[in-house]
Scaffold this motif. Sequence first.
Motif, PDB file in Angstrom:
ATOM      1  N   VAL A 136      -4.042  11.816  -2.750  1.00  0.00           N
ATOM      2  CA  VAL A 136      -3.349  13.102  -2.823  1.00  0.00           C
ATOM      3  C   VAL A 136      -4.096  14.037  -3.777  1.00  0.00           C
ATOM      4  O   VAL A 136      -4.364  15.197  -3.477  1.00  0.00           O
ATOM      5  CB  VAL A 136      -1.891  12.911  -3.295  1.00  0.00           C
ATOM      6  CG1 VAL A 136      -1.290  14.246  -3.708  1.00  0.00           C
ATOM      7  CG2 VAL A 136      -1.061  12.269  -2.189  1.00  0.00           C
ATOM      8  N   ARG A 137      -4.477  13.484  -4.916  1.00  0.00           N
ATOM      9  CA  ARG A 137      -5.208  14.285  -5.901  1.00  0.00           C
ATOM     10  C   ARG A 137      -6.564  14.770  -5.377  1.00  0.00           C
ATOM     11  O   ARG A 137      -7.106  15.769  -5.849  1.00  0.00           O
ATOM     12  CB  ARG A 137      -5.455  13.478  -7.172  1.00  0.00           C
ATOM     13  CG  ARG A 137      -4.243  13.461  -8.076  1.00  0.00           C
ATOM     14  CD  ARG A 137      -4.417  12.452  -9.195  1.00  0.00           C
ATOM     15  NE  ARG A 137      -3.183  12.353  -9.942  1.00  0.00           N
ATOM     16  CZ  ARG A 137      -2.999  12.930 -11.133  1.00  0.00           C
ATOM     17  NH1 ARG A 137      -3.963  13.627 -11.689  1.00  0.00           N
ATOM     18  NH2 ARG A 137      -1.844  12.801 -11.738  1.00  0.00           N
ATOM     19  N   SER A 138      -7.101  14.015  -4.432  1.00  0.00           N
ATOM     20  CA  SER A 138      -8.408  14.436  -3.913  1.00  0.00           C
ATOM     21  C   SER A 138      -8.227  15.390  -2.734  1.00  0.00           C
ATOM     22  O   SER A 138      -9.189  15.691  -2.029  1.00  0.00           O
ATOM     23  CB  SER A 138      -9.247  13.225  -3.517  1.00  0.00           C
ATOM     24  OG  SER A 138      -8.853  12.751  -2.251  1.00  0.00           O
ATOM     25  N   GLY A 139      -6.989  15.840  -2.508  1.00  0.00           N
ATOM     26  CA  GLY A 139      -6.811  16.920  -1.551  1.00  0.00           C
ATOM     27  C   GLY A 139      -6.080  16.562  -0.268  1.00  0.00           C
ATOM     28  O   GLY A 139      -5.857  17.416   0.574  1.00  0.00           O
ATOM     29  N   ASN A 140      -5.668  15.306  -0.108  1.00  0.00           N
ATOM     30  CA  ASN A 140      -4.948  14.924   1.111  1.00  0.00           C
ATOM     31  C   ASN A 140      -3.462  15.227   0.992  1.00  0.00           C
ATOM     32  O   ASN A 140      -2.908  15.254  -0.123  1.00  0.00           O
ATOM     33  CB  ASN A 140      -5.107  13.427   1.380  1.00  0.00           C
ATOM     34  CG  ASN A 140      -6.534  13.050   1.704  1.00  0.00           C
ATOM     35  OD1 ASN A 140      -6.960  13.100   2.844  1.00  0.00           O
ATOM     36  ND2 ASN A 140      -7.299  12.680   0.665  1.00  0.00           N
ATOM     37  N   GLY A 141      -2.805  15.418   2.131  1.00  0.00           N
ATOM     38  CA  GLY A 141      -1.360  15.514   2.140  1.00  0.00           C
ATOM     39  C   GLY A 141      -0.763  14.140   1.876  1.00  0.00           C
ATOM     40  O   GLY A 141      -1.450  13.127   2.004  1.00  0.00           O
ATOM     41  N   ARG A 142       0.517  14.116   1.484  1.00  0.00           N
ATOM     42  CA  ARG A 142       1.153  12.836   1.129  1.00  0.00           C
ATOM     43  C   ARG A 142       1.093  11.826   2.276  1.00  0.00           C
ATOM     44  O   ARG A 142       0.726  10.677   2.092  1.00  0.00           O
ATOM     45  CB  ARG A 142       2.616  13.112   0.755  1.00  0.00           C
ATOM     46  CG  ARG A 142       3.327  11.939   0.126  1.00  0.00           C
ATOM     47  CD  ARG A 142       2.984  11.820  -1.355  1.00  0.00           C
ATOM     48  NE  ARG A 142       2.567  10.481  -1.684  1.00  0.00           N
ATOM     49  CZ  ARG A 142       2.141  10.112  -2.895  1.00  0.00           C
ATOM     50  NH1 ARG A 142       2.049  10.981  -3.871  1.00  0.00           N
ATOM     51  NH2 ARG A 142       1.762   8.877  -3.115  1.00  0.00           N
ATOM     52  N   ALA A 143       1.454  12.286   3.474  1.00  0.00           N
ATOM     53  CA  ALA A 143       1.510  11.369   4.618  1.00  0.00           C
ATOM     54  C   ALA A 143       0.122  10.838   4.961  1.00  0.00           C
ATOM     55  O   ALA A 143      -0.069   9.634   5.146  1.00  0.00           O
ATOM     56  CB  ALA A 143       2.122  12.071   5.822  1.00  0.00           C
ATOM     57  N   ALA A 144      -0.845  11.738   5.024  1.00  0.00           N
ATOM     58  CA  ALA A 144      -2.204  11.328   5.341  1.00  0.00           C
ATOM     59  C   ALA A 144      -2.735  10.367   4.277  1.00  0.00           C
ATOM     60  O   ALA A 144      -3.408   9.371   4.585  1.00  0.00           O
ATOM     61  CB  ALA A 144      -3.112  12.548   5.441  1.00  0.00           C
TER      62      ALA A 144
END
Lengths: 188, 188
Positions: A136-144
């Motif tokens: 998430v911190r690296s830019g992904n959405g929670r689900a992904a």
Amino acid sequence: MAATARGREEALPALAEVFREHGYEGASLFLISQATGLGKGSLYHFFPGGKAEMAAAVVAEIDAWFERHVFAALRDTRRPREDIAAMLEAVDQYFGTGRRVCLVGLFALGDARDAFTREVHAYFARWVGALADALVRSGNGRAAATALAEETVGAIQGAIVLTRALDDPGIFGRALQRLRSRLGLERR
Amino acid sequence: MAATARGREEALPALAEVFREHGYEGASLFLISQATGLGKGSLYHFFPGGKAEMAAAVVAEIDAWFERHVFAALRDTRRPREDIAAMLEAVDQYFGTGRRVCLVGLFALGDARDAFTREVHAYFARWVGALADALVRSGNGRAAATALAEETVGAIQGAIVLTRALDDPGIFGRALQRLRSRLGLERR
DNA sequence: GCCACTTTGTACTGTTCGGTACAGAGCGAC
DNA sequence: GTCGCTCTGTACCGAACAGTACAAAGTGGC
């Protein structure tokens, strides 16, 4: 291996190796005694609960090791890409490029399932959770991020099975390489 | 489970379940006798080689089942996409959406490694090989096909571990869905 | 050197293990 | 019926199992 352990803590690595090699049921006190260099007297002195306590201590130590060296960095990372890459590197080292069994994974498959359901669940939940946080911190959405984390941990466990089955560490190496690319860790 | 088997063949499913649930070492003759409904006399009549022969028979039957229902279609397929999709469907059924352990995978991790190295190796080699063949036929290059096949079989094995560890069949389902997309089986 | 405490080897417990022996039950063929 | 064969329950075997008891050997503080 037979380098006589002096105390409870020193015995844990050899103990872990016996459980990894022979499973919970297969690890007899004779094998344990041989591997640790400790007689029955000492073993029951350090682990009054017998085999069950020994296995619990091993699982706890593995859990603590991963928490310290793998999970912790992922959770609050400010450099998610570097820390995820470091995680894969640590995993490669720890599992001897797929030659070394994941004891928790082995227990999950049933070898001592009933006795360690909690610990097994906690270990994998924290692994997937911490990795998802980093993603998430690296830019992904929670689900992904969750899906990617599940895929990654699953791929590692599966690669251990395949590597051992086909006796080819190349499989584990290639699996890690695929994960690096999928997690966006390729040097660009 | 305890529906008294009448012969060697009828005993195999219950036998397989005991090995899956308790591993090779953990499957005592008492448990086996209970699960199959056969007394020691009958068990040793059908399997003179004892536990080792029972496990070998189970592995052979699993191997034959996969060869017949999964591998064969993949090797000479003229409809690779459909047959690969059917393979994933069969796998989903067979492993009970990840709740049911892969006995061969369990043996690969060490439970009875030494005794069944050959069988374990053959099973996974044929699985990966047949799948790679089908992927070549569906338009992939040899190298890419092998990598995809390794990834797929590994992901399945890993998903079983994770599903059992976290007690969540959703994990297995999501893993299969990712594989479908990666193998180009999405309906378009 | 002596004391309190930790650690160890060894001999032993009862239990369960995989495997054997064998008498007899069941059951088609005739 | 009765023969021959497959199948099965039971009693039993020695070995290995996890775990216990305990005396002796170490060990550090004083």
